[in-house]
Motif scaffolding. Structure first.
Motif, PDB file in Angstrom:
ATOM      1  N   ASP A   1      32.849 -20.694 -27.017  1.00  0.00           N
ATOM      2  CA  ASP A   1      34.008 -21.433 -27.498  1.00  0.00           C
ATOM      3  C   ASP A   1      33.638 -22.903 -27.527  1.00  0.00           C
ATOM      4  O   ASP A   1      33.145 -23.446 -26.529  1.00  0.00           O
ATOM      5  CB  ASP A   1      35.207 -21.230 -26.569  1.00  0.00           C
ATOM      6  CG  ASP A   1      35.821 -19.844 -26.705  1.00  0.00           C
ATOM      7  OD1 ASP A   1      35.442 -19.117 -27.644  1.00  0.00           O
ATOM      8  OD2 ASP A   1      36.677 -19.487 -25.869  1.00  0.00           O
ATOM      9  N   TYR A   2      33.847 -23.549 -28.650  1.00  0.00           N
ATOM     10  CA  TYR A   2      33.483 -24.959 -28.754  1.00  0.00           C
ATOM     11  C   TYR A   2      34.579 -25.748 -29.457  1.00  0.00           C
ATOM     12  O   TYR A   2      35.256 -25.250 -30.353  1.00  0.00           O
ATOM     13  CB  TYR A   2      32.161 -25.119 -29.514  1.00  0.00           C
ATOM     14  CG  TYR A   2      32.202 -24.658 -30.956  1.00  0.00           C
ATOM     15  CD1 TYR A   2      32.538 -25.546 -31.984  1.00  0.00           C
ATOM     16  CD2 TYR A   2      31.924 -23.336 -31.290  1.00  0.00           C
ATOM     17  CE1 TYR A   2      32.582 -25.121 -33.306  1.00  0.00           C
ATOM     18  CE2 TYR A   2      31.968 -22.911 -32.608  1.00  0.00           C
ATOM     19  CZ  TYR A   2      32.297 -23.814 -33.613  1.00  0.00           C
ATOM     20  OH  TYR A   2      32.361 -23.395 -34.919  1.00  0.00           O
TER      21      TYR A   2
ATOM     22  N   ALA B   1      29.875 -28.036 -31.446  1.00  0.00           N
ATOM     23  CA  ALA B   1      29.164 -26.756 -31.351  1.00  0.00           C
ATOM     24  C   ALA B   1      27.728 -26.988 -30.907  1.00  0.00           C
ATOM     25  O   ALA B   1      27.134 -28.030 -31.206  1.00  0.00           O
ATOM     26  CB  ALA B   1      29.181 -26.053 -32.705  1.00  0.00           C
ATOM     27  N   PRO B   2      27.138 -26.036 -30.217  1.00  0.00           N
ATOM     28  CA  PRO B   2      25.721 -26.164 -29.845  1.00  0.00           C
ATOM     29  C   PRO B   2      24.845 -26.066 -31.088  1.00  0.00           C
ATOM     30  O   PRO B   2      25.228 -25.468 -32.093  1.00  0.00           O
ATOM     31  CB  PRO B   2      25.496 -24.971 -28.910  1.00  0.00           C
ATOM     32  CG  PRO B   2      26.500 -23.949 -29.367  1.00  0.00           C
ATOM     33  CD  PRO B   2      27.713 -24.748 -29.766  1.00  0.00           C
ATOM     34  N   THR B   3      23.649 -26.624 -31.006  1.00  0.00           N
ATOM     35  CA  THR B   3      22.721 -26.528 -32.125  1.00  0.00           C
ATOM     36  C   THR B   3      22.191 -25.103 -32.237  1.00  0.00           C
ATOM     37  O   THR B   3      22.080 -24.382 -31.239  1.00  0.00           O
ATOM     38  CB  THR B   3      21.536 -27.489 -31.934  1.00  0.00           C
ATOM     39  OG1 THR B   3      20.820 -27.131 -30.738  1.00  0.00           O
ATOM     40  CG2 THR B   3      22.003 -28.934 -31.833  1.00  0.00           C
TER      41      THR B   3
ATOM     42  N   VAL C   1      30.436 -24.132 -18.358  1.00  0.00           N
ATOM     43  CA  VAL C   1      30.871 -25.200 -19.254  1.00  0.00           C
ATOM     44  C   VAL C   1      29.686 -26.103 -19.534  1.00  0.00           C
ATOM     45  O   VAL C   1      28.882 -26.386 -18.649  1.00  0.00           O
ATOM     46  CB  VAL C   1      32.041 -26.008 -18.659  1.00  0.00           C
ATOM     47  CG1 VAL C   1      31.677 -26.616 -17.305  1.00  0.00           C
ATOM     48  CG2 VAL C   1      32.488 -27.120 -19.622  1.00  0.00           C
ATOM     49  N   ILE C   2      29.555 -26.533 -20.784  1.00  0.00           N
ATOM     50  CA  ILE C   2      28.584 -27.542 -21.174  1.00  0.00           C
ATOM     51  C   ILE C   2      29.368 -28.747 -21.680  1.00  0.00           C
ATOM     52  O   ILE C   2      30.201 -28.613 -22.590  1.00  0.00           O
ATOM     53  CB  ILE C   2      27.641 -27.028 -22.287  1.00  0.00           C
ATOM     54  CG1 ILE C   2      26.937 -25.740 -21.854  1.00  0.00           C
ATOM     55  CG2 ILE C   2      26.621 -28.113 -22.660  1.00  0.00           C
ATOM     56  CD1 ILE C   2      26.014 -25.884 -20.658  1.00  0.00           C
TER      57      ILE C   2
ATOM     58  N   VAL D   1      17.940 -31.229 -24.923  1.00  0.00           N
ATOM     59  CA  VAL D   1      18.835 -31.441 -23.783  1.00  0.00           C
ATOM     60  C   VAL D   1      19.772 -30.258 -23.611  1.00  0.00           C
ATOM     61  O   VAL D   1      20.030 -29.798 -22.494  1.00  0.00           O
ATOM     62  CB  VAL D   1      19.629 -32.752 -23.944  1.00  0.00           C
ATOM     63  CG1 VAL D   1      20.543 -32.983 -22.740  1.00  0.00           C
ATOM     64  CG2 VAL D   1      18.681 -33.943 -24.100  1.00  0.00           C
ATOM     65  N   GLU D   2      20.291 -29.731 -24.723  1.00  0.00           N
ATOM     66  CA  GLU D   2      21.135 -28.531 -24.657  1.00  0.00           C
ATOM     67  C   GLU D   2      20.366 -27.363 -24.041  1.00  0.00           C
ATOM     68  O   GLU D   2      20.891 -26.664 -23.164  1.00  0.00           O
ATOM     69  CB  GLU D   2      21.601 -28.130 -26.054  1.00  0.00           C
ATOM     70  CG  GLU D   2      22.706 -28.966 -26.631  1.00  0.00           C
ATOM     71  CD  GLU D   2      23.034 -28.549 -28.059  1.00  0.00           C
ATOM     72  OE1 GLU D   2      24.078 -28.981 -28.559  1.00  0.00           O
ATOM     73  OE2 GLU D   2      22.245 -27.800 -28.673  1.00  0.00           O
ATOM     74  N   THR D   3      19.162 -27.153 -24.529  1.00  0.00           N
ATOM     75  CA  THR D   3      18.370 -26.031 -24.032  1.00  0.00           C
ATOM     76  C   THR D   3      18.128 -26.143 -22.538  1.00  0.00           C
ATOM     77  O   THR D   3      18.328 -25.177 -21.784  1.00  0.00           O
ATOM     78  CB  THR D   3      17.011 -25.953 -24.770  1.00  0.00           C
ATOM     79  OG1 THR D   3      17.239 -25.780 -26.169  1.00  0.00           O
ATOM     80  CG2 THR D   3      16.167 -24.800 -24.246  1.00  0.00           C
TER      81      THR D   3
END
Length: 266
Positions: A63-64, A69-71, A161-162, A182-184
Motif C-alpha cells: 500500500d503506498y 510508490a517504491p521503484t 512501514v517504509i 536506499v529502498e532496497t
C-alpha cells in the motif's frame, strides 16, 4: 509495545534510523480470529516465511500513498532476495494506491491504524500475507535538530512501514546512490528482522548479536550489521562497495545465513 530506534550515520552528517517495534496491542476486531496469524510479534513467522512447511505462497501487499510508490528496481531486488533466501516459488505482489493521511509526521500507532484501515490481505490457507506501507510523511521520532531520521520499521510478524518521503530525501543527497539503492537496503534490512534476525522470536546458531545493539549482527559487512544504523555512513558504505565493484547494498553475512537456514530457509 517495545520500540527500538537504530541510527545510521551518513557521510553528509545525517543520522538514519531503522526502527523496530515489538508487540502492538490491537483493539477489538470482529475478524480477529481470521487475522490472528498476522498479529504476532516480530520474527514469530520466520519459519513460515522461509520454508514451505505451512505456507507455499507469499502474497506481499504494498500500500503506498500516491506519488510514493517504491521503484520497480527495488521490488525486483526484493523478490530476488526472497527467492534466494526462502523456499517460496510462488510470490505475488499486490499494489494499492492510497490517498494521503495528511499528517506532517506519523507515529507507529498511527501506522498500525492505517494498516488496520487499508490492509486487505491476511493469511489464507497456504498463502502467507505480508503488508508494507509506503508513507508520505516522516516518523514522529525523527529529531531534525540532531539530524536523526527513520527509514523504516517492522512492528509485527508480517507488518512493515517504509518512510518513502525520507528515503527519497536521503537518495537525493547523492549522485552516486539512487532511490532504488536506499529502498532496497531498507526493505531487505527490515525483512531480515521478519526472518527473525537477530534473536527475534528465534535463537541464533552461534552468538553473533551486537552487544551494543539488540537484534543486530556483529559480523563485518553484514546486511544486519548495527554499524549501518549506528556508527557508519550508509551512503558512504554504499559508495565504498560500488568503488570496489561490489553491489551497493550489503548481503547477509555468514552467521545470519546460518540462522536463516536453521529457521527453514536457504
Amino acid at each position: 509495545m517495545k520500540k527500538v530506534v537504530f541510527p545510521v550515520l551518513c557521510c553528509f552528517a545525517l543520522l538514519i534510523n531503522c526502527s523496530k517495534g515489538g508487540d502492538i496491542t490491537s483493539s477489538p476486531d470482529t475478524n480477529a480470529n481470521l487475522k490472528a496469524g498476522n498479529l504476532l510479534s516480530t520474527g514469530a513467522s520466520a519459519r513460515d516465511l522461509l520454508s514451505n512447511d505451512t505456507f507455499d505462497k507469499l502474497l506481499i501487499e504494498i500500500d503506498y500513498v500516491n506519488g510514493f510508490a517504491p521503484t520497480a528496481g527495488a521490488i525486483a531486488n526484493f523478490e530476488e532476495f526472497l527467492r534466494a533466501r526462502t523456499f517460496k516459488e510462488d510470490i505475488e505482489f499486490k499494489y494499492t494506491a492510497l490517498s494521503s493521511p495528511n499528517e506532517e509526521t506519523l507515529t507507529l500507532d498511527e501506522i498500525v491504524d492505517l494498516e488496520k484501515e487499508n490492509r486487505d490481505e491476511y493469511n489464507n490457507g497456504s498463502t502467507l500475507a505480508i503488508h508494507i506501507y509506503f508513507a508520505d510523511a516522516p516518523a514522529d521520532s525523527d529529531e531534525e535538530d540532531e539530524n536523526l531520521v527513520t527509514l523504516g520499521a517492522v512492528y509485527r510478524n508480517t507488518s512493515m512501514v517504509i518512510y518513502e518521503s525520507t528515503v527519497k530525501d536521503i537518495a537525493s543527497r547523492s549522485t552516486a546512490i539512487t532511490t532504488e539503492d536506499v529502498e532496497t537496503a531498507t526493505i531487505l534490512h527490515e525483512f531480515g528482522h521478519l526472518f527473525g534476525l537477530i534473536n527475534l522470536s528465534t535463537e541464533s546458531v552461534n552468538d553473533h548479536e551486537d552487544s551494543e545493539s539488540d537484534n543486530h549482527c556483529n559480523v563485518d559487512g553484514c546486511l544486519m550489521r548495527a554499524e549501518l544504523e549506528f556508527g557508519a555512513s550508509l551512503l558512504k558504505e554504499m559508495k565504498r562497495n560500488t568503488s570496489k565493484g561490489l553491489a551497493a547494498v550489503p548481503s547477509l553475512g555468514p552467521e545470519c545465513l546460518l540462522d536463516v537456514k536453521k529457521y527453514g530457509g536457504r
